[in-house]
Design a protein around this motif. Sequence first.
Motif, PDB file in Angstrom:
ATOM      1  N   ALA A  24      25.751 -28.089  -2.332  1.00 13.45           N
ATOM      2  CA  ALA A  24      25.189 -27.742  -3.631  1.00 13.45           C
ATOM      3  C   ALA A  24      24.610 -26.337  -3.693  1.00 13.45           C
ATOM      4  O   ALA A  24      24.382 -25.817  -4.786  1.00 13.45           O
ATOM      5  N   ALA A  25      24.349 -25.720  -2.537  1.00 16.01           N
ATOM      6  CA  ALA A  25      23.790 -24.368  -2.539  1.00 16.01           C
ATOM      7  C   ALA A  25      24.863 -23.297  -2.399  1.00 16.01           C
ATOM      8  O   ALA A  25      24.541 -22.101  -2.390  1.00 16.01           O
TER       9      ALA A  25
ATOM     10  N   PRO B 135      17.950 -30.899   2.200  1.00 19.55           N
ATOM     11  CA  PRO B 135      18.736 -30.434   3.349  1.00 19.55           C
ATOM     12  C   PRO B 135      19.303 -31.616   4.133  1.00 19.55           C
ATOM     13  O   PRO B 135      18.605 -32.588   4.410  1.00 19.55           O
ATOM     14  N   ALA B 136      20.575 -31.535   4.475  1.00 20.07           N
ATOM     15  CA  ALA B 136      21.211 -32.582   5.280  1.00 20.07           C
ATOM     16  C   ALA B 136      22.470 -32.015   5.911  1.00 20.07           C
ATOM     17  O   ALA B 136      23.165 -31.195   5.310  1.00 20.07           O
TER      18      ALA B 136
ATOM     19  N   LEU C  14      30.330 -22.420  -5.407  1.00 15.27           N
ATOM     20  CA  LEU C  14      30.842 -23.400  -6.353  1.00 15.27           C
ATOM     21  C   LEU C  14      29.828 -24.508  -6.597  1.00 15.27           C
ATOM     22  O   LEU C  14      29.649 -24.968  -7.725  1.00 15.27           O
ATOM     23  N   GLY C  15      29.136 -24.935  -5.552  1.00 15.82           N
ATOM     24  CA  GLY C  15      28.174 -26.023  -5.692  1.00 15.82           C
ATOM     25  C   GLY C  15      27.045 -25.690  -6.638  1.00 15.82           C
ATOM     26  O   GLY C  15      26.653 -26.515  -7.475  1.00 15.82           O
ATOM     27  N   SER C  16      26.485 -24.484  -6.521  1.00 14.23           N
ATOM     28  CA  SER C  16      25.360 -24.112  -7.379  1.00 14.23           C
ATOM     29  C   SER C  16      25.762 -24.102  -8.843  1.00 14.23           C
ATOM     30  O   SER C  16      25.012 -24.572  -9.710  1.00 14.23           O
ATOM     31  N   GLU C  17      26.948 -23.587  -9.151  1.00 16.15           N
ATOM     32  CA  GLU C  17      27.413 -23.570 -10.541  1.00 16.15           C
ATOM     33  C   GLU C  17      27.732 -24.974 -11.024  1.00 16.15           C
ATOM     34  O   GLU C  17      27.484 -25.309 -12.200  1.00 16.15           O
TER      35      GLU C  17
ATOM     36  N   ASP D   6      22.616 -29.694   0.935  1.00 19.20           N
ATOM     37  CA  ASP D   6      23.310 -28.615   1.644  1.00 19.20           C
ATOM     38  C   ASP D   6      22.598 -28.433   2.978  1.00 19.20           C
ATOM     39  O   ASP D   6      21.474 -28.918   3.147  1.00 19.20           O
ATOM     40  N   VAL D   7      23.236 -27.729   3.906  1.00 20.52           N
ATOM     41  CA  VAL D   7      22.587 -27.473   5.190  1.00 20.52           C
ATOM     42  C   VAL D   7      21.591 -26.324   5.093  1.00 20.52           C
ATOM     43  O   VAL D   7      20.703 -26.183   5.923  1.00 20.52           O
TER      44      VAL D   7
END
Length: 281
Positions: free
Chosen positions: A8-9, A44-45, A12-15, A31-32
Amino acid sequence: MNVLVTGAAGRLGSETVIQLVAAGHGVVATDVDARRTIPVPLQPANLLDGPAVAALMQGVDAVIHLGNHTGIHRRSAAATFNENVAMNMNVFQAALESGVRKIVFSSSVQVIAGESWQICYPPHANHVAYLPLDEKSPPNLSNAYAMSKFAGETILKEYLALHGGSYVSLRFPRIIEVSDFPKYANFSVDQTYTPSRIAQGFSVLSRTDSAAANVAALMAPLPGFHSFFPAISAVTGPNVAVAIERYYPGVPLTKPIDQIDSLIDVSAFTRATGWIPRDTI
């Protein structure tokens, strides 16, 4: 709908998170690391940690899975393949065990035409089965990253789909910012291109259109497994006939050449979801 977004960070993930929130969906973002600011808390994962992934599925209705290694430039081919497949299996199995039956998976154009940095002149169409390229273009796997993505598609198609639900694989091309479009718009029939650029139909897609494709695939009623190729081509209009003659001699065409206005056909994805690329070259 509560949606888990992995990676997600990332770009593409953030958008994708931004567009999901704007559409009124709840988002569990993981996200890591945090490379971008997103409008929801980031959990975080490491997707290689099965129990951690399982914990993220609590209360989730669907998954947009973007979290994979992006290539083999920073790790060995074996590590890229093994870790991507492990991440994918952890996410898919956790979804299955949690009763989540809707997954959108970020695959890659690499499945259709693997990356090659070798300059090829005169250029040729590396295993292009037909034109225009579309969701049925057959695999042409030439690197570990492409194989890991195809393995992810296979898990969805052959394993999860047996249990019912909706599983969509999006074979994204190179994802760029709209500000970078000019460098891809300067197509010249006399220019030297890599075999992969040719075999990928000179495909790109804006980051906003890519995220919109994720959301469209999520919302569409698509039971079973489906694979699509959301992309645009730098070769359109009058350049199509010239490019086919120069770069794709002998490649079968699915319709008369005077009816082909792009090297990529996204009509099936548009019919299935209503998605239309807004940012064009």
